[in-house]
Design a protein around this motif. Structure first.
Motif, mmCIF file in Angstrom:
data_model
loop_
_atom_site.group_PDB
_atom_site.id
_atom_site.type_symbol
_atom_site.label_atom_id
_atom_site.label_comp_id
_atom_site.label_asym_id
_atom_site.label_seq_id
_atom_site.Cartn_x
_atom_site.Cartn_y
_atom_site.Cartn_z
ATOM 1 N N GLU A 219 31.421 39.052 42.344
ATOM 2 C CA GLU A 219 32.648 38.991 43.121
ATOM 3 C C GLU A 219 33.807 38.719 42.168
ATOM 4 O O GLU A 219 33.660 37.973 41.190
ATOM 5 N N MET A 220 34.958 39.304 42.462
ATOM 6 C CA MET A 220 36.113 39.181 41.589
ATOM 7 C C MET A 220 37.383 39.213 42.425
ATOM 8 O O MET A 220 37.428 39.871 43.470
ATOM 9 N N THR A 221 38.396 38.518 41.963
ATOM 10 C CA THR A 221 39.712 38.626 42.587
ATOM 11 C C THR A 221 40.775 38.380 41.536
ATOM 12 O O THR A 221 40.541 37.695 40.537
ATOM 13 N N LEU A 222 41.948 38.950 41.757
ATOM 14 C CA LEU A 222 43.090 38.809 40.854
ATOM 15 C C LEU A 222 44.195 38.079 41.607
ATOM 16 O O LEU A 222 44.559 38.473 42.719
ATOM 17 N N LEU A 223 44.738 37.027 40.988
ATOM 18 C CA LEU A 223 45.672 36.146 41.680
ATOM 19 C C LEU A 223 47.112 36.402 41.281
ATOM 20 O O LEU A 223 47.411 36.740 40.136
ATOM 21 N N GLY A 224 47.994 36.207 42.256
ATOM 22 C CA GLY A 224 49.414 36.052 42.018
ATOM 23 C C GLY A 224 50.109 37.177 41.293
ATOM 24 O O GLY A 224 49.815 38.350 41.482
ATOM 25 N N LYS A 225 51.055 36.794 40.441
ATOM 26 C CA LYS A 225 51.917 37.747 39.756
ATOM 27 C C LYS A 225 51.346 38.126 38.398
ATOM 28 O O LYS A 225 50.477 37.449 37.858
ATOM 29 N N GLN A 226 51.887 39.207 37.844
ATOM 30 C CA GLN A 226 51.508 39.625 36.507
ATOM 31 C C GLN A 226 52.046 38.636 35.474
ATOM 32 O O GLN A 226 53.131 38.082 35.630
ATOM 33 N N GLY A 227 51.275 38.475 34.399
ATOM 34 C CA GLY A 227 51.696 37.593 33.329
ATOM 35 C C GLY A 227 52.715 38.257 32.422
ATOM 36 O O GLY A 227 52.785 39.478 32.334
ATOM 37 N N GLN A 228 53.491 37.437 31.747
ATOM 38 C CA GLN A 228 54.486 37.935 30.800
ATOM 39 C C GLN A 228 54.136 37.552 29.368
ATOM 40 O O GLN A 228 54.996 37.465 28.501
ATOM 41 N N GLY A 229 52.853 37.303 29.120
ATOM 42 C CA GLY A 229 52.419 36.942 27.788
ATOM 43 C C GLY A 229 52.365 35.438 27.605
ATOM 44 O O GLY A 229 52.635 34.656 28.515
ATOM 45 N N GLY A 230 51.979 35.037 26.393
ATOM 46 C CA GLY A 230 51.877 33.618 26.123
ATOM 47 C C GLY A 230 50.734 32.979 26.885
ATOM 48 O O GLY A 230 49.672 33.565 27.054
ATOM 49 N N SER A 231 50.940 31.777 27.364
ATOM 50 C CA SER A 231 49.877 31.024 28.027
ATOM 51 C C SER A 231 50.093 30.912 29.533
ATOM 52 O O SER A 231 49.593 29.979 30.165
#
Length: 385
Positions: A219-231
Motif C-alpha cells: 500500500e502506498m500514498t503520497l501526501l500534501g504538496k510537492q516539495g521544493q528541495g532541501g529537507s
C-alpha cells in the motif's frame, strides 16, 4: 486526479495475462531491480527516530486535535482539471447538439403531421440509437477515466489517530478503498538526508509493506504538496512522527484548510513546488511565464470545476468515533475485507513484494581500470640482447 493511486491498485490486482505482457516488455536489469529488495533494507527504511529539527506541516491539513490529524493525499493534484476539461469539452457540445436535433425532430413529427413521413421517423430513430450507443460506449470505457477527478470523492484523505495509534486511508473503491493500518507499520520516503536533492517536485510518500501489514500487496500514498528541495519532506514526516509519538503539543499548530471547493486551492495547486525555483529563476523566465498565463487560467478553471463536480468524502462511523471514550477501535484491514475475486487477484500478485532474506551483501570493490599504456606490454630492452 487519482491516476497514480488507480494505476498502483490495478497493478496489485492485475490479471495473469496482463502481468505476463508487462513482464515480457521489461529488460533483465529492470526485472532484477524490481526484485532486489532485502529484509535488511526494510528494517533500515522503516523507523521512527528523529529525522529533522524543524517539524512543519506543509498542508493541506483539514483537522488537527488531540485525537487525530487529517491531511490531503493524492499524487498528481496539480494536474487535476485536464480530464474534466476533456470530458466536458467533448460531451457538453455533443449532448447539446444531439438533444437539440433529436428532440426537435420528434417535436416536429408530433406537432406537424404534414412533415410526418417514413424518412422523418427513421431519422428520429437513428438519432436516438446514435446517442444511446455513444453514451453506452462512454459509460463502458470512458467513465472509468472521468471519475478519476469527476463524480467521485473530492479529495483522498489520510487520518492519523494518535489515540488508537492507527492510520486510515480514504480512497474510492477503484483506488483500493478505505483501509486501516497500525501506525508502527508505516514507512516513509523522507528519512535519509542524502535524498533531499531528490525532493524537488516530489511529495512525501508513505508505504505499508506486506511483511508488516500481513496483506499480500503493498500500500502506498503520497501526501500534501510537492516539495521544493532541501529537507521539506523530512520536516513534514517529522511533524507527523512527533504528533503520533508525542502528541499535538510537540509540533506547531498548522493552518487548517477547507474541504469546500475553493477556487484559491484550484489555482494555487498549479504552482506547488515552484516557489523556490521561481524566486531563483532569471528575469527572462519570469517574463516567459507571462505569455503562458492563459494556460494556467484554463487548467485552474478545470480544476475548480472538478472540485465542484465531486462530493466531500465521509469516513465510516467507526473511524469517525475512534479514540472517543467508550468507542471501539477500528479493525485493521485484512485480506478477508476484500471481495473473493479481488482476494484471488491480490494473492496471485503477492510475489511482487517478496523480500530476500537477510541483509544486502556488501558491494565488491571494483578493480581499478588500467589505461591502454599500462595494458600494453613493455618493449624488450636492446641492451639485454
Amino acid at each position: 486526479m487519482y491516476l497514480i493511486e488507480w494505476g498502483f491498485w490495478r497493478m496489485a490486482i492485475e490479471s495473469e495475462a496482463a502481468r505476463k505482457a508487462y513482464v515480457a516488455e521489461m529488460t533483465p536489469a529492470e526485472n532484477r531491480a524490481m526484485r532486489d529488495f532485502y529484509e535488511g533494507d526494510l528494517e533500515e527504511e522503516v523507523h521512527f527516530r528523529k529525522v529533522s529539527e524543524n517539524p512543519r506541516a506543509r498542508g493541506p491539513v483539514y483537522s488537527f486535535n488531540e485525537n487525530f490529524l487529517e491531511m490531503r493525499c493524492g499524487g498528481s493534484e496539480e494536474k487535476r482539471g485536464i480530464i474534466t476539461l476533456m470530458t466536458l469539452g467533448s460531451l457538453g457540445p455533443m449532448t447539446y447538439s444531439w438533444l437539440n436535433i433529436t428532440l426537435g425532430s420528434i417535436y416536429i413529427n408530433a406537432t406537424q403531421p404534414e412533415f410526418l413521413s417514413v424518412f422523418s421517423v427513421l431519422f428520429s430513430t437513428y438519432m436516438i440509437l446514435l446517442g444511446g450507443a455513444t453514451y453506452y460506449i462512454y459509460a463502458k470505457y470512458g467513465f472509468s477515466l472521468s471519475r478519476l477527478e469527476m463524480l467521485t470523492s473530492r479529495h483522498l484523505l489520510i487520518r492519523f489517530n494518535r489515540k488508537t495509534q492507527q492510520v486510515h486511508l480514504h480512497r474510492p473503491g477503484y483506488c483500493g478503498g478505505i483501509v486501516t493500518f497500525p501506525w508502527k507499520t508505516t514507512g516513509s520516503t523522507a528519512i535519509d538526508p542524502e535524498d533531499d536533492s531528490l525532493s524537488m517536485g516530489m511529495r512525501l510518500g508513505l508505504v505499508w509493506h506486506p511483511s508488516r501489514t500481513g496483506l499480500p500487496h503493498m500500500e502506498m500514498t503520497l501526501l500534501g504538496k510537492q516539495g521544493q528541495g532541501g529537507s521539506e519532506l523530512r520536516d513534514e514526516w517529522e511533524f507527523i512522527r512527533r504528533y503520533m509519538e508525542e502528541g499535538p503539543h510537540a509540533v506547531p499548530r498548522p493552518r487548517l484548510s477547507t474541504q469546500l471547493p475553493s477556487p484559491i486551492q484550484a489555482f494555487s495547486a498549479q504552482f506547488e513546488g515552484l516557489g523556490r525555483f521561481f524566486r531563483k529563476s532569471s528575469w527572462l523566465f519570469k517574463v516567459a511565464l507571462l505569455f503562458v498565463w492563459p494556460a494556467f487560467v484554463i487548467i485552474g478553471t478545470g480544476h475548480w470545476l472538478s472540485l465542484l463536480l465531486c462530493w466531500r468524502p465521509r469516513w465510516p462511523k467507526v473511524i469517525r468515533e475512534a479514540g472517543l471514550p467508550g468507542k471501539p477501535v477500528p479493525p485493521v484491514t485484512t485480506l478477508s475485507d476484500y471481495p473473493p475475486a479481488i482476494q484471488a487477484r491480490l494473492l496471485a500478485n503477492a510475489d511482487r513484494w517478496q523480500l530476500k532474506p537477510g541483509k544486502r551483501p556488501a558491494k565488491k570493490p571494483r578493480k581499478p581500470r588500467r589505461s591502454k599504456a599500462q595494458a600494453k606490454p613493455a618493449a624488450p630492452n636492446e641492451d639485454c640482447v
